[in-house]
Design an enzyme around this catalytic site. Structure first.
Site, short mmCIF file in Angstrom:
data_model
loop_
_atom_site.label_atom_id
_atom_site.label_comp_id
_atom_site.label_asym_id
_atom_site.label_seq_id
_atom_site.Cartn_x
_atom_site.Cartn_y
_atom_site.Cartn_z
N TYR A 91 7.76 -9.65 7.01
CA TYR A 91 7.69 -8.20 7.17
C TYR A 91 8.22 -7.79 8.53
CZ TYR A 91 4.38 -9.42 3.61
OH TYR A 91 3.81 -9.98 2.51
N ASP A 95 0.83 -1.20 0.00
CA ASP A 95 0.00 0.00 0.00
C ASP A 95 0.86 1.25 0.00
OD1 ASP A 95 -2.41 -1.36 0.00
OD2 ASP A 95 -2.60 -1.36 2.18
#
Length: 308
Positions: A127, A54
């Site tokens: 992540y 994003d």
């Protein structure tokens, strides 16, 4: 045609996410445009990525692939005569560095092994989410990658809450609902460490993630870590499997895609086929390998693709 693997990194601050969007600066758009200019492509290059990110989310270990006509790489020969494949790919990395902005870098290009698919061959995505609870705020030199949390965070509470989320579950409570999309994921790792400078780093590993899942998980853990919620609360939200208004999605800039993992070359094609199997609520737990939902979304995106 030749399939190339691209290993890349970017500072997501000034990008409107990974995916190409008309009139917006995106990572995909910038790399595809650069490839088209350098290789003088008649048709636009189309990148396939391991996981779309994003707006504002960073990547240190992103992976993509692109299919190009065999003759396209000859554009890299210049006046030096025919080059070998390795020389051409080295020249491509160098020229991409000269064309692209300084906040995105393709640092390796290689010929992809047989059966390689940047998205479907992936075994896991890893992540990191970075947050500081320092009284005076974040180190200004790290302000683009570290989120400031203005309440003290209890390290043990963060990890106690995180432990309740590990495993294969329906993560609907932490995902933005998409019609027809599965929200079942296998969360393989979620834990926190405090670095010597005091920054807290959450490591999050899964086969794939649904939209907003990582940042929603982090938001719930921060609420438990600062005492606004009990450590049991994130697990209770997970069990209810519906969005909870108390779960706030953490800011994008603390999140970074660190690594995408792939099996051995001889297993790439089989892995890509396995990830196209449909996962449903009634499926038994899938341990080896985990799978993603392959059904097409109305916007053209496969439902198993990662968004952060």
């Amino acid at each position: 045609m030749v399939r190339l693997r691209l290993d890349l990194a970017y500072d997501g601050t000034d990008f409107s996410g990974w995916a190409r969007q008309p009139g917006r600066r995106t990572v995909q758009g910038e790399i595809e445009e650069a490839l088209g200019r350098i290789l003088r492509l008649g048709e636009p290059a189309l990148l396939t990525v391991a996981g779309r990110t994003d707006a504002g989310v960073h990547a240190r270990g992103q992976v993509a692939h692109v299919d190009l006509p065999d003759a396209a790489l000859a554009e890299l020969d210049g006046n030096r005569g025919p080059l070998c494949v390795d020389e051409r790919l080295s020249a491509l990395v160098r020229r991409l560095g000269g064309v692209m902005g300084p906040d995105a870098r393709v640092y390796r290009v290689s010929v992809a092994p047989e059966g390689f698919d940047a998205r479907f061959s992936a075994m896991f995505r890893r992540y990191a989410y970075r947050v500081s609870d320092a009284v005076g705020g974040v180190d200004p030199l790290r302000r683009r990658e570290v989120v400031w949390h203005n309440r003290p965070l209890d390290f043990d509470a963060l990890n106690a809450a995180a432990a309740r989320l590990i495993g294969e579950h329906d993560f609907a409570a932490f995902c933005k609902k998409r019609e027809g999309a599965t929200t079942i994921r296998e969360l393989q790792r979620l834990d926190w460490a405090r670095e010597p400078d005091g920054v807290l780093v959450a490591t999050v590993v899964a086969d794939a993630f649904c939209h907003s899942m990582v940042r929603a998980l982090i938001g719930s853990l921060l609420a438990a870590g600062d005492g606004r919620r009990p450590v049991e609360w994130p697990g209770e939200v997970l069990t209810r499997a519906v969005r909870d208004s108390g779960v706030h999605v953490a800011p994008a800039h603390g999140l970074c895609l660190e690594e995408v993992g792939y099996p051995a070359d001889e297993e790439l094609a089989a892995r890509a086929l396995a990830t196209r199997r449909v996962r449903t609520v009634t499926d038994p737990p899938v341990m080896d390998p985990p799978v993603m939902d392959p059904r097409p979304h109305p916007d053209g995106r496969p439902l198993g693709e990662s968004f952060f």
